[in-house]
Design an enzyme around this catalytic site. Structure first.
Site, PDB file in Angstrom:
ATOM      1  N   LYS A  16       0.837  -1.200   0.000  1.00 51.72           N
ATOM      2  CA  LYS A  16       0.000   0.000   0.000  1.00 51.72           C
ATOM      3  C   LYS A  16       0.880   1.262   0.000  1.00 51.72           C
ATOM      4  O   LYS A  16       2.091   1.170   0.239  1.00 51.72           O
ATOM      5  CB  LYS A  16      -0.935  -0.053   1.224  1.00 51.72           C
ATOM      6  CG  LYS A  16      -1.931  -1.232   1.156  1.00 51.72           C
ATOM      7  CD  LYS A  16      -2.784  -1.333   2.412  1.00 51.72           C
ATOM      8  CE  LYS A  16      -3.784  -2.487   2.320  1.00 51.72           C
ATOM      9  NZ  LYS A  16      -4.587  -2.636   3.553  1.00 51.72           N
ATOM     10  N   TYR A  56     -12.018  -3.044  -3.318  1.00 51.30           N
ATOM     11  CA  TYR A  56     -12.553  -3.233  -1.959  1.00 51.30           C
ATOM     12  C   TYR A  56     -14.084  -3.185  -1.932  1.00 51.30           C
ATOM     13  O   TYR A  56     -14.669  -2.802  -0.914  1.00 51.30           O
ATOM     14  CB  TYR A  56     -11.967  -2.181  -1.019  1.00 51.30           C
ATOM     15  CG  TYR A  56     -10.556  -2.482  -0.564  1.00 51.30           C
ATOM     16  CD1 TYR A  56     -10.268  -3.612   0.205  1.00 51.30           C
ATOM     17  CD2 TYR A  56      -9.496  -1.626  -0.867  1.00 51.30           C
ATOM     18  CE1 TYR A  56      -8.979  -3.892   0.639  1.00 51.30           C
ATOM     19  CE2 TYR A  56      -8.197  -1.895  -0.445  1.00 51.30           C
ATOM     20  CZ  TYR A  56      -7.952  -3.031   0.312  1.00 51.30           C
ATOM     21  OH  TYR A  56      -6.678  -3.310   0.751  1.00 51.30           O
ATOM     22  N   ASN A 119      -1.783   0.036   7.272  1.00 55.33           N
ATOM     23  CA  ASN A 119      -1.232  -1.285   7.596  1.00 55.33           C
ATOM     24  C   ASN A 119      -0.406  -1.927   6.475  1.00 55.33           C
ATOM     25  O   ASN A 119      -0.262  -3.137   6.393  1.00 55.33           O
ATOM     26  CB  ASN A 119      -2.328  -2.220   8.114  1.00 55.33           C
ATOM     27  CG  ASN A 119      -3.432  -2.447   7.101  1.00 55.33           C
ATOM     28  OD1 ASN A 119      -3.358  -1.946   5.985  1.00 55.33           O
ATOM     29  ND2 ASN A 119      -4.433  -3.220   7.471  1.00 55.33           N
ATOM     30  N   HIS A 122      -1.678  -5.434   1.423  1.00 56.20           N
ATOM     31  CA  HIS A 122      -2.899  -6.220   1.189  1.00 56.20           C
ATOM     32  C   HIS A 122      -2.524  -7.627   0.748  1.00 56.20           C
ATOM     33  O   HIS A 122      -1.564  -7.799  -0.002  1.00 56.20           O
ATOM     34  CB  HIS A 122      -3.750  -5.588   0.084  1.00 56.20           C
ATOM     35  CG  HIS A 122      -4.756  -6.528  -0.511  1.00 56.20           C
ATOM     36  ND1 HIS A 122      -5.961  -6.791   0.080  1.00 56.20           N
ATOM     37  CD2 HIS A 122      -4.712  -7.317  -1.621  1.00 56.20           C
ATOM     38  CE1 HIS A 122      -6.626  -7.687  -0.644  1.00 56.20           C
ATOM     39  NE2 HIS A 122      -5.882  -8.023  -1.683  1.00 56.20           N
ATOM     40  N   GLU A 133      -8.575 -11.407  -8.120  1.00 55.41           N
ATOM     41  CA  GLU A 133      -7.822 -10.153  -8.044  1.00 55.41           C
ATOM     42  C   GLU A 133      -6.664 -10.083  -9.040  1.00 55.41           C
ATOM     43  O   GLU A 133      -6.224  -8.993  -9.403  1.00 55.41           O
ATOM     44  CB  GLU A 133      -7.298  -9.948  -6.609  1.00 55.41           C
ATOM     45  CG  GLU A 133      -8.419  -9.672  -5.618  1.00 55.41           C
ATOM     46  CD  GLU A 133      -7.965  -9.691  -4.170  1.00 55.41           C
ATOM     47  OE1 GLU A 133      -8.730  -9.226  -3.318  1.00 55.41           O
ATOM     48  OE2 GLU A 133      -6.850 -10.169  -3.877  1.00 55.41           O
TER      49      GLU A 133
HETATM   50  P1  RTP Z   1      -6.536  -6.225   3.140  1.00 57.46           P
HETATM   51  O1  RTP Z   1      -7.822  -6.621   2.428  1.00 57.46           O
HETATM   52  O2  RTP Z   1      -6.080  -4.833   2.789  1.00 57.46           O
HETATM   53  O3  RTP Z   1      -5.468  -7.259   2.939  1.00 57.46           O
HETATM   54  O4  RTP Z   1      -6.785  -6.181   4.715  1.00 57.46           O
HETATM   55  P2  RTP Z   1      -7.546  -7.273   5.616  1.00 57.46           P
HETATM   56  O5  RTP Z   1      -8.060  -8.374   4.751  1.00 57.46           O
HETATM   57  O6  RTP Z   1      -6.627  -7.614   6.727  1.00 57.46           O
HETATM   58  O7  RTP Z   1      -8.755  -6.418   6.212  1.00 57.46           O
HETATM   59  P3  RTP Z   1     -10.159  -6.042   5.504  1.00 57.46           P
HETATM   60  O8  RTP Z   1     -11.226  -6.328   6.484  1.00 57.46           O
HETATM   61  O9  RTP Z   1     -10.251  -6.682   4.150  1.00 57.46           O
HETATM   62  O10 RTP Z   1     -10.035  -4.474   5.369  1.00 57.46           O
HETATM   63  C1  RTP Z   1      -9.374  -3.880   4.271  1.00 57.46           C
HETATM   64  C2  RTP Z   1      -8.558  -2.708   4.737  1.00 57.46           C
HETATM   65  O11 RTP Z   1      -9.427  -1.674   5.180  1.00 57.46           O
HETATM   66  C3  RTP Z   1      -8.779  -0.928   6.198  1.00 57.46           C
HETATM   67  N1  RTP Z   1      -9.613  -0.972   7.406  1.00 57.46           N
HETATM   68  N2  RTP Z   1      -9.806   0.074   8.177  1.00 57.46           N
HETATM   69  N3  RTP Z   1     -11.765  -0.025  11.233  1.00 57.46           N
HETATM   70  C4  RTP Z   1     -11.038   0.526  10.277  1.00 57.46           C
HETATM   71  O12 RTP Z   1     -10.723   1.687  10.281  1.00 57.46           O
HETATM   72  C5  RTP Z   1     -10.582  -0.350   9.185  1.00 57.46           C
HETATM   73  N4  RTP Z   1     -10.871  -1.621   9.044  1.00 57.46           N
HETATM   74  C6  RTP Z   1     -10.250  -2.022   7.903  1.00 57.46           C
HETATM   75  C7  RTP Z   1      -7.435  -1.573   6.457  1.00 57.46           C
HETATM   76  O13 RTP Z   1      -6.442  -0.904   5.683  1.00 57.46           O
HETATM   77  C8  RTP Z   1      -7.658  -2.981   5.946  1.00 57.46           C
HETATM   78  O14 RTP Z   1      -6.450  -3.611   5.617  1.00 57.46           O
HETATM   79 MG    MG Z   2      -9.184  -8.043   2.998  1.00 58.71          MG
END
Ligand code: RTP
Ligand code: MG
Length: 155
Positions: A16, A56, A119, A122, A133
């Protein structure tokens, strides 16, 4: 026999904008290489708002969605296709929990980040989403030509 049953997966890994800006591209590639996965495609790319929303789209209803789109489009990302047996699940382990403060030390997020909204990286959350994807159905992979590079690298 066991080996022949093992499924070769593909994961879409994206460094990212904060990961690129903080200089972690090499470190992240190294971790995946050292683990033993195979890099099939890589592209530095400025993601548009439309592509970020598409990537997303499952999170569209979340309150943090507009912030997430701003974050992902705030600078260039590094898009990658990685291949290997179990790469999707393993990549999620290497990456660590979504909230870097909950991510275990030794994971990418656990070692290098503190905020969920910054973070670093991805990773696809299922083999099906990995294919979606990276594959020709992915507007992101098509837009940044990752799909083309990935297919050309098939052996
Ligand atoms: P990613 O898809 O980016 O690999 O991350 P992930 O699966 O660990 O988490 P996901 O639930 O898919 O969320 C995508 C990205 O959204 C941002 N996020 N912000 N509460 C919040 O402010 C929040 N929750 C999620 C994060 O950048 C997350 O990686
Ligand atoms: Mg995710």
């Amino acid at each position: 026999l066991v080996a022949s049953l093992e499924q070769v997966d593909e994961s879409y890994i994206m460094v990212k904008p904060d990961g690129v800006q903080r200089g972690f591209v090499g470190e992240i590639i190294s971790r995946f290489e050292r683990k033993g996965f195979k890099l099939k495609g890589l592209k530095l790319f400025q993601c548009s708002k439309e592509l970020a929303e598409e990537h997303y789209k499952e999170l569209k209803a979340k309150p943090f969605f507009p912030k997430l789109v701003d974050y992902i489009t705030s600078g260039p990302v590094v898009c990658m296709a990685w291949e290997g047996v179990g790469v999707v699940a393993s990549a999620r382990k290497l990456i660590g929990s979504t909230d870097p403060l909950q991510a275990e030390p030794g994971t990418i997020r656990g070692d290098l980040a503190v905020q969920t909204g910054r973070n670093i990286i991805h990773g696809s959350d299922s083999p099906e989403n990995g294919k979606r994807e990276i594959g020709c159905g992915s507007t992101m992979a098509l837009a940044c030509q990752l799909y083309v590079i990935h297919v050309l690298n098939r052996d």
